[in-house]
Design a protein around this motif. Structure first.
Motif, short mmCIF file in Angstrom:
data_model
loop_
_atom_site.label_atom_id
_atom_site.label_comp_id
_atom_site.label_asym_id
_atom_site.label_seq_id
_atom_site.Cartn_x
_atom_site.Cartn_y
_atom_site.Cartn_z
N TRP A 7 -2.85 15.54 7.34
CA TRP A 7 -3.13 14.10 7.24
C TRP A 7 -4.25 13.83 6.25
O TRP A 7 -4.18 12.89 5.45
CB TRP A 7 -3.50 13.56 8.62
CG TRP A 7 -3.94 12.14 8.62
CD1 TRP A 7 -3.15 11.03 8.61
CD2 TRP A 7 -5.29 11.66 8.65
NE1 TRP A 7 -3.92 9.89 8.62
CE2 TRP A 7 -5.23 10.25 8.65
CE3 TRP A 7 -6.54 12.28 8.69
CZ2 TRP A 7 -6.38 9.45 8.68
CZ3 TRP A 7 -7.68 11.50 8.72
CH2 TRP A 7 -7.59 10.10 8.71
N ASP A 10 -2.93 14.02 2.74
CA ASP A 10 -2.11 12.84 2.42
C ASP A 10 -2.99 11.61 2.18
O ASP A 10 -2.72 10.80 1.29
CB ASP A 10 -1.13 12.55 3.56
CG ASP A 10 -0.04 13.59 3.66
OD1 ASP A 10 0.21 14.28 2.66
OD2 ASP A 10 0.56 13.73 4.75
N GLU A 11 -4.06 11.49 2.98
CA GLU A 11 -4.97 10.37 2.82
C GLU A 11 -5.68 10.42 1.46
O GLU A 11 -5.81 9.41 0.78
CB GLU A 11 -6.01 10.36 3.94
CG GLU A 11 -5.48 9.89 5.28
CD GLU A 11 -5.24 8.39 5.30
OE1 GLU A 11 -6.23 7.63 5.24
OE2 GLU A 11 -4.07 7.99 5.36
N SER A 14 -3.63 9.23 -1.31
CA SER A 14 -3.18 7.84 -1.23
C SER A 14 -4.03 6.87 -2.05
O SER A 14 -3.75 5.68 -2.07
CB SER A 14 -3.19 7.38 0.25
OG SER A 14 -4.53 7.31 0.73
N TYR A 59 -12.08 4.40 -0.27
CA TYR A 59 -11.00 4.50 0.71
C TYR A 59 -11.08 3.39 1.75
O TYR A 59 -10.06 2.96 2.30
CB TYR A 59 -11.01 5.88 1.37
CG TYR A 59 -10.40 6.95 0.49
CD1 TYR A 59 -9.02 7.10 0.40
CD2 TYR A 59 -11.21 7.78 -0.28
CE1 TYR A 59 -8.45 8.06 -0.42
CE2 TYR A 59 -10.65 8.76 -1.11
CZ TYR A 59 -9.28 8.88 -1.18
OH TYR A 59 -8.72 9.83 -2.01
N LYS A 64 -7.97 2.88 4.22
CA LYS A 64 -7.57 4.21 4.66
C LYS A 64 -8.60 4.78 5.64
O LYS A 64 -9.79 4.84 5.33
CB LYS A 64 -7.43 5.15 3.46
CG LYS A 64 -6.33 4.73 2.49
CD LYS A 64 -4.97 4.75 3.17
CE LYS A 64 -3.86 4.33 2.21
NZ LYS A 64 -2.53 4.38 2.86
N ILE A 66 -9.47 7.64 6.43
CA ILE A 66 -10.21 8.85 6.05
C ILE A 66 -11.66 8.51 5.72
O ILE A 66 -12.53 9.38 5.70
CB ILE A 66 -9.55 9.57 4.85
CG1 ILE A 66 -10.17 10.96 4.68
CG2 ILE A 66 -9.66 8.73 3.59
CD1 ILE A 66 -9.55 11.78 3.57
N TRP A 109 -7.68 8.65 14.19
CA TRP A 109 -7.11 8.87 12.87
C TRP A 109 -5.60 8.66 12.82
O TRP A 109 -5.04 8.27 11.79
CB TRP A 109 -7.45 10.27 12.37
CG TRP A 109 -6.89 11.39 13.20
CD1 TRP A 109 -7.44 11.94 14.32
CD2 TRP A 109 -5.67 12.10 12.98
NE1 TRP A 109 -6.65 12.95 14.81
CE2 TRP A 109 -5.57 13.08 14.00
CE3 TRP A 109 -4.67 12.03 12.00
CZ2 TRP A 109 -4.49 13.95 14.08
CZ3 TRP A 109 -3.59 12.90 12.09
CH2 TRP A 109 -3.51 13.85 13.10
N GLY A 113 -4.82 2.75 11.46
CA GLY A 113 -4.22 1.88 10.46
C GLY A 113 -3.31 0.82 11.04
O GLY A 113 -3.08 -0.23 10.42
#
Length: 231
Positions: A7, A10-11, A14, A59, A64, A66, A109, A113
């Motif tokens: 994850w 991926d974050e 992004s 971010y 996001k 993260i 986490w 979102g």
């Protein structure tokens, strides 16, 4: 843990174009200043904290989660920097940020979102008036407390804490209004560190000023062009 690492990757990937450009710029500038100044423990901690803190705001502006992990790491550095500068109210501000934003983001986490998928909440006029009045009412007593504690700049440090803590609370509750306060907080904190630079009581003054100017740019983007903007 494996899923969390995946994850995280991926974050990190992004980040959008605007965020990439902004982050690349501040990394280059901070590295240039770091390499042309004496390298000390404080300068190393300042470099790490300002770079990770800048990534955190990027971010955050694109929504996001993260930024929770990034914010926690940078907050540790900022606590040390502010403590050595005698900005004791800013130390508490960082602790509030960690408690209300970083830790909840790290814990949730997987689903944080989802809170903003359908847009964010905004305060009404009456709520704004009440919020401003409370902050103004707290400024004087907070300033007196930190003056008594030996804060190097209690006037601006106290209002930095008040505004920053309020903004953190709004983020915790899912309000997009937080970016209006982040903008105000950035202006005030810039004054705080400009004073530190002028008086020469902290070697971290210039890197912090650069970082706060960058924060101001991300706050402007977040308020007017990101998912946090008012529709």
């Amino acid at each position: 843990m494996k899923n969390y690492i995946i994850w995280l990757k991926d974050e990190l990937k992004s980040i959008n174009t605007a965020g990439s450009i902004m982050l690349s710029f501040i990394i280059g500038v901070q590295l240039a200043f770091f390499l042309t100044a004496p390298i000390t423990l404080l300068s190393v901690i300042t470099l790490i904290a300002t770079l990770i803190g800048s990534a955190c705001t990027v971010y955050m502006m694109i929504g996001k989660p993260i930024n929770g992990l990034l914010g926690l790491i940078s907050a540790i550095g900022f606590i040390y920097i502010n403590w050595t500068a005698g900005h004791y109210a800013s130390v508490l501000d960082q602790l509030v940020f960690v408690a209300l934003i970083d830790i909840p983001l790290i814990i949730t986490w997987k689903n944080w979102g989802h809170r903003i998928e359908n847009g964010v909440k905004f305060m009404k006029g009456r709520s704004w008036i009440l919020t401003i009045l409370i902050m103004l009412a707290l400024w004087w007593p907070m300033m007196m407390i930190y003056q008594h504690l030996g804060d190097t700049n209690p006037v601006w440090d106290a209002i930095t804490l008040i505004i920053g803590a309020t903004a953190s609370l709004l983020v915790f509750k899912g309000y997009g209004d937080s970016y209006s306060l982040w903008l105000l907080s950035d202006f005030v904190t810039i004054i705080l560190w400009a004073t530190a630079l002028a008086k020469g009581y902290s070697a971290s003054s210039l890197p912090m000023l650069l970082t706060l100017t960058f924060y101001l740019a991300t706050a402007l983007y977040g308020k007017f062009f990101s998912i946090w903007k008012k529709q």
